[in-house]
Design a protein around this motif. Structure first.
Motif, PDB file in Angstrom:
ATOM      1  N   PHE A 231       0.824  -1.209   0.000  1.00 45.80           N
ATOM      2  CA  PHE A 231       0.000   0.000   0.000  1.00 45.80           C
ATOM      3  C   PHE A 231       0.860   1.263   0.000  1.00 45.80           C
ATOM      4  N   ASN A 232       2.164   1.105   0.206  1.00 44.18           N
ATOM      5  CA  ASN A 232       3.086   2.232   0.098  1.00 44.18           C
ATOM      6  C   ASN A 232       3.738   2.322  -1.274  1.00 44.18           C
TER       7      ASN A 232
ATOM      8  N   TRP B 120       1.902   5.037  -6.547  1.00 43.26           N
ATOM      9  CA  TRP B 120       0.741   4.794  -7.408  1.00 43.26           C
ATOM     10  C   TRP B 120       1.042   5.081  -8.868  1.00 43.26           C
ATOM     11  N   TYR B 121       2.040   5.914  -9.132  1.00 49.15           N
ATOM     12  CA  TYR B 121       2.337   6.323 -10.505  1.00 49.15           C
ATOM     13  C   TYR B 121       3.326   5.376 -11.192  1.00 49.15           C
TER      14      TYR B 121
ATOM     15  N   LEU C 246      -9.736   3.726   1.121  1.00 50.90           N
ATOM     16  CA  LEU C 246      -9.098   3.265  -0.119  1.00 50.90           C
ATOM     17  C   LEU C 246     -10.160   3.016  -1.171  1.00 50.90           C
TER      18      LEU C 246
ATOM     19  N   ARG D  60     -10.028   2.273  -4.601  1.00 43.34           N
ATOM     20  CA  ARG D  60      -9.360   1.860  -5.821  1.00 43.34           C
ATOM     21  C   ARG D  60     -10.121   0.733  -6.495  1.00 43.34           C
TER      22      ARG D  60
ATOM     23  N   GLY E 174      -7.819  -2.355  -7.344  1.00 45.69           N
ATOM     24  CA  GLY E 174      -6.899  -1.442  -7.996  1.00 45.69           C
ATOM     25  C   GLY E 174      -5.521  -2.065  -8.149  1.00 45.69           C
ATOM     26  N   PHE E 175      -5.279  -3.187  -7.441  1.00 42.18           N
ATOM     27  CA  PHE E 175      -4.033  -3.931  -7.589  1.00 42.18           C
ATOM     28  C   PHE E 175      -4.209  -4.959  -8.718  1.00 42.18           C
TER      29      PHE E 175
END
Length: 230
Positions: free
Chosen positions: A55-56, A59-60, A148, A150, A223-224
């Motif tokens: 989760f760290n 994201w880009y 979250l 996502r 989102g993963f």
């Protein structure tokens, strides 16, 4: 002031330092990894892969399946949690998903502990894991998990939606009819349940509120990348 070199520390301490860096920042780990061959070798150890918190991850940046696979293979709690949530809530593999969430929860991963506790309560009316939280701690980690967004919501999960509707029709009235503290507002569809009563509500009402917030805001972590591929 004389420069302090991490390489002057005993190797076991170096490993602990690298694992702590991995748990907090991918960027810092890759900077540390690039400093020398010794740090690169330590950064590739199983314990470091087990320390990552996905989760760290920036994201880009594209999240490679190989990294997820390496973390999962080494028992990384965040990947156990991601795979468990996807299996349970998105792919309908409840037994496998619940077991993965439990492994992550028992490893001390707070997101997993919260989600596993709520899942056990919702689907099996089991409150065993509630005892691991204080009111303050469940409020804090609940906000993190529910913030979250996502995924795509839970509207496609028929079992979850059915349980939510049953909860609204049979449990929410208990919350508003309880005289433990005055009702500030009545919201029968969970929109503002966190603002409906004062902080001094009884334990039953507190947990009704927390379960209601989970029903309202929780989304699976799709989102993963698809966890069936790693």
């Amino acid at each position: 002031m004389k420069e302090f070199l991490i390489l002057s520390l005993p190797e076991e301490i170096q490993v602990l330092v690298v694992e702590l860096v991995a748990a907090n920042s991918f960027e810092d780990l890759y900077r540390l990894r690039a400093t020398c061959k010794s740090m690169k070798a330590i950064a590739e150890r199983p314990g470091v892969y087990a320390s990552f918190d996905m989760f760290n991850f920036p994201w880009y940046v594209h999240m490679p399946h190989l990294l997820l696979q390496s973390c999962y293979t080494n028992g990384n709690p965040s990947t156990l949690y991601i795979k468990g949530v996807q299996y349970f809530f998105t792919f309908g593999l409840q037994e496998e998903g619940l077991a993965l969430m439990k492994r992550a929860a028992d490893a001390g991963f707070e997101r997993a502990l919260y989600t596993y506790a709520m899942t056990r309560k919702i689907f099996w009316d089991d409150e065993e894991y509630f005892s691991r939280f204080t009111r303050k701690s469940v409020d804090m980690i609940g906000r993190v998990v529910r913030s979250l967004h996502r995924g795509r919501g839970m509207s496609d999960n028929v079992a979850f939606v059915t349980k939510r509707d049953e909860f609204i029709s049979s449990v929410i009235p208990l919350f508003y009819n309880c005289q433990c503290t005055p009702c500030l507002d009545r919201d029968w569809y969970l929109w503002h349940i966190e603002n409906s009563k004062g902080k001094n509500m009884c334990n039953r009402c507190f947990w009704i509120k927390e379960v209601g917030l989970f029903y309202r805001d929780f989304e699976p972590v799709i989102g993963f990348p698809d966890s069936r591929l790693w």
